[in-house]
Design a protein around this motif. Structure first.
Motif, short mmCIF file in Angstrom:
data_model
loop_
_atom_site.label_atom_id
_atom_site.label_comp_id
_atom_site.label_asym_id
_atom_site.label_seq_id
_atom_site.Cartn_x
_atom_site.Cartn_y
_atom_site.Cartn_z
N UNK A 279 18.19 35.37 25.74
CA UNK A 279 17.04 34.53 26.09
C UNK A 279 17.24 33.06 25.68
N UNK A 280 18.23 32.80 24.86
CA UNK A 280 18.35 31.47 24.28
C UNK A 280 18.77 30.37 25.27
N UNK A 281 19.68 30.63 26.24
CA UNK A 281 20.09 29.53 27.14
C UNK A 281 18.94 28.88 27.90
N UNK A 282 17.90 29.63 28.22
CA UNK A 282 16.79 29.08 29.02
C UNK A 282 15.98 28.05 28.26
N UNK A 283 16.07 28.04 26.96
CA UNK A 283 15.29 27.08 26.16
C UNK A 283 16.21 26.23 25.27
N UNK A 284 17.46 26.11 25.68
CA UNK A 284 18.46 25.44 24.83
C UNK A 284 18.07 24.00 24.52
N UNK A 285 17.70 23.21 25.56
CA UNK A 285 17.43 21.79 25.32
C UNK A 285 16.18 21.57 24.48
N UNK A 286 15.07 22.25 24.74
CA UNK A 286 13.92 22.10 23.83
C UNK A 286 14.25 22.47 22.40
N UNK A 287 15.08 23.49 22.21
CA UNK A 287 15.46 23.91 20.86
C UNK A 287 16.24 22.80 20.16
N UNK A 288 17.21 22.21 20.88
CA UNK A 288 18.03 21.15 20.28
C UNK A 288 17.19 19.93 19.93
N UNK A 289 16.26 19.56 20.80
CA UNK A 289 15.38 18.42 20.53
C UNK A 289 14.52 18.71 19.30
N UNK A 290 14.00 19.94 19.22
CA UNK A 290 13.15 20.32 18.09
C UNK A 290 13.93 20.30 16.78
N UNK A 291 15.18 20.74 16.82
CA UNK A 291 16.02 20.74 15.61
C UNK A 291 16.27 19.31 15.13
N UNK A 292 16.61 18.42 16.06
CA UNK A 292 16.84 17.01 15.69
C UNK A 292 15.56 16.39 15.12
N UNK A 293 14.43 16.70 15.74
CA UNK A 293 13.15 16.20 15.26
C UNK A 293 12.85 16.70 13.85
N UNK A 294 13.12 17.97 13.60
CA UNK A 294 12.88 18.55 12.28
C UNK A 294 13.78 17.91 11.23
N UNK A 295 15.03 17.69 11.56
CA UNK A 295 15.95 17.04 10.62
C UNK A 295 15.46 15.63 10.27
N UNK A 296 15.02 14.90 11.28
CA UNK A 296 14.53 13.54 11.04
C UNK A 296 13.27 13.54 10.17
N UNK A 297 12.33 14.44 10.46
CA UNK A 297 11.09 14.50 9.68
C UNK A 297 11.35 14.96 8.25
N UNK A 298 12.33 15.82 8.05
CA UNK A 298 12.64 16.27 6.69
C UNK A 298 13.28 15.15 5.87
N UNK A 299 14.09 14.33 6.49
CA UNK A 299 14.65 13.18 5.78
C UNK A 299 13.53 12.22 5.38
N UNK A 300 12.60 11.96 6.33
CA UNK A 300 11.47 11.09 6.02
C UNK A 300 10.61 11.68 4.91
N UNK A 301 10.37 12.99 4.96
CA UNK A 301 9.56 13.65 3.92
C UNK A 301 10.29 13.65 2.58
N UNK A 302 11.61 13.81 2.62
CA UNK A 302 12.40 13.76 1.39
C UNK A 302 12.33 12.39 0.73
N UNK A 303 12.39 11.33 1.55
CA UNK A 303 12.27 9.97 1.02
C UNK A 303 10.89 9.74 0.40
N UNK A 304 9.85 10.28 1.06
CA UNK A 304 8.50 10.12 0.54
C UNK A 304 8.32 10.86 -0.78
N UNK A 305 8.83 12.10 -0.85
CA UNK A 305 8.72 12.89 -2.08
C UNK A 305 9.51 12.25 -3.21
#
Length: 394
Positions: A279-305
């Motif tokens: 089932x994964x190929x059908x949602x590959x691009x949304x998954x990759x975008x979400x992963x990049x977004x999560x990595x970016x938000x975690x770096x921002x949250x890490x800086x804030x903490x």
């Protein structure tokens, strides 16, 4: 059950020879031996391990509570709330915006906000244990953020359930949320004022009786928590919080280790069983975008903490990379979304997103020094260390 333990052990041993963390290997064992991949199927129904998997999650969070002392809540409660609130605002907010951008629907966007916003307590705990960071200064903020997330989780699930089930009144949502909050408050009061009484009840020189006692307490309170709409894991965490401050705390930490490791492996193995790679190929691009977004938000949250706690670049990097993993809460939301008849793309998206971050998180946390070099102050510290290593000419 025996096959699950052995498969997880074999893959973990092989991966350990090339430096891979155990979490993604346990998950991979479940995928390879599950019903969704060709070849031998060890378990055709992932629900066969449901109780053992739940026990693994309960023990992982119980251990987390043992390591999080009540003094940390008393002295650092305000900082913990600020760091945790900032983390949730960044990640849940980004998840909600991402959900609306996809255009799958409002209910789907609310589900995605929770999926992208909440870290996996189980994976975070395992990473801290595997990397030997339980005693590090930045571990306290990490555990504090997990606590805030778990409290938010209970309230979010209570509010989301009537929306997904089509409840026709706001009162139903308020009642469910009130029950969850009331029980959380009761657990917090018990942890604050009931430690001495619980310590006397648990006190025994017999290791056998002590194991039976703390295991029974953790599992029982976890089960009661579910009845009140609170995640079972947060109930177990609160029991660990109480017992960790008793005279038996050190013995309980020692005795719970083999139980935590064994059933924790089953938790990740069962997670793998639920993933269908087809089932994964059908949602590959949304998954990759979400992963990049999560990595970016975690770096921002890490800086804030790190700013709240006045940490340097390495501690900031440790916070950001350790909290990246997503897991059990996302799977709960996937189950709720499927039962509510939401967009059929949600389930494979959540599976792919969680799997990718479950693999990336331990790898990133183990190599957090790479991120530390590019964070503010990271290069200066490296330069200072390099200068210290240069021999002085005489």
């Amino acid at each position: 059950m025996g096959g699950a333990f052995l498969a997880a052990a074999v893959l973990a041993r092989l991966g350990g020879r090339i430096g891979l963390p155990t979490i993604p290997l346990f998950i991979l064992a479940g995928i390879l031996l599950g019903p969704h991949t060709p070849g031998y199927t060890l378990l055709s129904n992932p629900h066969d391990l449901e109780m053992l998997s739940a026990l693994g999650l309960v023990l992982l969070l119980f251990y987390l509570g043992l390591e999080f002392h009540l003094d940390d809540l008393r002295t650092g409660g305000r900082k913990m709330a600020v760091a945790g609130g900032t983390y949730l605002a960044l990640n849940v907010g980004a998840g909600l915006l991402f959900g609306f951008t996809l255009g799958w629907g409002t209910s789907e966007a609310l589900v995605l906000a929770g999926v992208l916003g909440i870290s996996s307590s189980a994976i975070v705990t395992k990473i801290l244990v595997d990397l030997g960071r339980i005693g590090h200064p930045e571990t306290r903020p990490i555990l504090g953020i997990i606590v805030v997330e778990d409290i938010f989780l209970a309230l979010y699930l209570a509010a989301l359930q009537p929306i997904l089930s089509g409840a026709d009144s706001l009162s139903a949502a308020l009642v469910d949320g009130g029950k969850a909050f009331g029980f959380l408050l009761l657990l917090a009061l018990a942890a604050r004022f009931g430690t001495k009484i619980v310590g006397r009840l648990m006190n025994t020189e017999d290791d056998e009786l002590l194991v039976i006692s703390f295991l029974g307490a953790a599992v029982f309170v976890a089960g009661v928590s579910e009845m009140f709409g609170v995640a079972d894991a947060i109930g177990a965490f609160m029991v660990g919080l109480m017992l960790g401050s008793t005279s038996s705390g050190d013995r309980i930490r020692r005795l719970v280790h083999p139980l935590r490791d064994a059933f924790g492996a089953i938790f990740f193995f069962a997670f793998g069983l639920s993933i269908d790679p087809g089932d994964l190929p059908s949602v590959l691009w949304p998954v990759l975008v979400a992963v990049v977004l999560t990595l970016a938000m975690n770096i921002a949250a890490g800086l804030a903490a790190a700013k709240v706690y006045s940490f340097g670049a390495q501690a900031t990097s440790n916070i950001a990379t350790t909290l990246v993993a997503r897991g059990e809460f996302a799977l709960i939301l996937a189950t709720m979304a499927a039962a509510a008849g939401l967009d059929e793309r949600l389930s494979p998206f959540i599976a792919g997103y969680v799997l990718l971050l479950a693999v990336l998180a331990p790898l990133a946390a183990g190599r957090s020094h790479w991120l530390a070099r590019v964070l503010p102050g990271g290069r200066e510290k490296d330069g200072q260390q390099d200068q210290e290593k240069v021999p002085v000419a005489t």
